[in-house]
Design an enzyme around this catalytic site. Structure first.
Site, PDB file in Angstrom:
ATOM      1  N   GLU A  23      49.629  51.334  50.079  1.00 46.80           N
ATOM      2  CA  GLU A  23      49.431  51.530  51.521  1.00 46.80           C
ATOM      3  C   GLU A  23      50.418  52.563  52.082  1.00 46.80           C
ATOM      4  O   GLU A  23      51.230  52.275  52.945  1.00 46.80           O
ATOM      5  CB  GLU A  23      49.528  50.200  52.266  1.00 46.80           C
TER       6      GLU A  23
ATOM      7  N   GLU B  53      41.979  46.351  48.952  1.00 51.94           N
ATOM      8  CA  GLU B  53      42.400  45.052  49.476  1.00 51.94           C
ATOM      9  C   GLU B  53      41.448  44.608  50.573  1.00 51.94           C
ATOM     10  O   GLU B  53      41.105  45.398  51.463  1.00 51.94           O
ATOM     11  CB  GLU B  53      43.809  45.105  50.092  1.00 51.94           C
TER      12      GLU B  53
END
Length: 371
Positions: free
Chosen positions: A168, A270
């Site tokens: 991320e 995710e």
């Protein structure tokens, strides 16, 4: 993934678009088939050591990897920390889990955080051992760490099929050196990771992973900068949690655009959804308020399964077969004492157990089945 979760963004609950509604109207209880049907099982070894038990839907005790694999999961995602305070999430645990996944015929995605703990858009801390490094020395440390883990996997016959260079990394990684405030430095670090991957594990695909999967402008800005600096990558990986990252329509627009714009496959690296708003351990859950959720998916067992069906349809709808697949984040992270969110504090609780694919007794839920 973890501490961004305290920065809740209300107002992203609106769910538009026929894809999601078709999943509900069609009565499907499971995700549609995808080439990559993945599960992040980073917490399993620690949970097992602390006595966690998982069960099939008929209440028979089983191995969580096998339960999920028999439900259709065919990839395992594992995070890597450099020097975790609890002694987990390092090379040895990754090698062990890779052997178990390989024995079940599951492929492997390795998620390098380049930190000693959680890395996400709100925190990208250097490992303590790298604190004094910068420039070429920091690139070398990243290269060596990446090479060591991937070479170990290849050496034992369980080579990674895909690797994430960072987790991320919307704002970069290894702050302050690798912040997006200095894209040239960030590109150097990303390229060092890509070189290590190619050297240690030829044929392993390289993914670059951002959160905010519904943010097309931010995704394009980021990848335009990476491409302009020649950063190697094969796959665009996006996190998408509907209570933070926009609507399914926005995700569809973004995935369709970047797949075509950069000529790359796209994965949802995710996702998750609650099957209840209750908690099992007295520690407040990250998602415990129905106002954060879209009206179309209730926080129930059925709503969780419907979410998997809807999201998988979005991924499958990316033109040209570029929507490769999706990973459910920590489906086996149940409320086990000692296996909480803070690796430095054994007394910390789990804020995620209501989004697992196992209920509070450890029994597999319908969303654990891809077919």
């Amino acid at each position: 993934m973890m501490h961004r979760r305290t920065l809740l963004r209300a107002g992203t609950a609106a769910l538009a678009g026929p894809v999601a509604l078709n999943a509900l109207a069609g009565g499907t209880a499971h995700a549609v088939p995808l080439p990559v049907q993945g599960v992040d099982l980073s917490s399993v070894l620690k949970a097992e050591d602390l006595g966690a038990v998982w069960r099939y839907s008929d209440n028979t005790v089983g191995d969580p990897l096998r339960i999920l694999q028999e439900g259709g999961a065919n990839w395992v995602r594992l995070k890597v920390w450099v020097d975790s305070p609890d002694g987990y999430h390092g090379k040895q645990q990754v090698l062990t889990m890779a052997q178990r996944a390989n024995a079940l015929g599951m492929r492997l995605l390795i998620d390098f955080h380049y930190s000693d703990s959680w890395a996400d858009p709100g925190q990208q801390r250097k490992p303590a051992a790298w604190a004094g490094l910068s420039g070429g020395a920091l690139e070398q440390a990243l290269y060596d760490h990446t090479f060591d883990v991937l070479d170990g996997l290849r050496g034992q016959g369980t080579a990674a099929s895909m690797v994430q260079i960072g987790n991320e990394i919307n704002g970069g990684m290894l702050w302050p050196d690798g912040s997006t405030d200095d894209w040239d430095a960030l590109a150097g670090l990303l390229t060092a990771g890509a070189r290590a991957t190619a050297d240690a594990s030829p044929g392993t695909e390289i993914a670059l992973h951002l959160a905010e999967g519904g943010d097309n402008g931010g995704t394009v800005w980021w990848f335009d900068n990476a491409v302009a600096r020649g950063v190697p990558f094969d796959v665009i990986a996006l996190s998408f949690y509907i209570y933070w990252h926009g609507t399914l329509d926005e995700l569809q627009i973004n995935m369709n655009d970047v797949a075509a714009r950069y000529g790359k496959d796209v994965i949802v690296a995710e996702t998750a959804y609650p099957f209840t708003l209750d908690d099992a351990d007295g520690h407040p859950n990250i998602i415990a308020d129905s106002s954060l959720l879209p009206d179309d998916f209730h926080p129930t067992v059925e709503g969780q399964a419907a979410w998997m069906g809807a999201l998988s349809e979005v991924v499958a709808s990316v033109p040209g077969g570029r929507g490769r697949g999706m990973f459910y984040w920590e489906p086996a992270w149940t409320a086990t004492p000692g296996n909480g969110w803070d690796p430095a504090d054994p007394s910390s609780g789990n804020a995620w157990e209501n989004q697992a694919l196992f209920d509070f007794t450890g029994r597999a839920l319908p969303a654990a089945r891809w077919r």
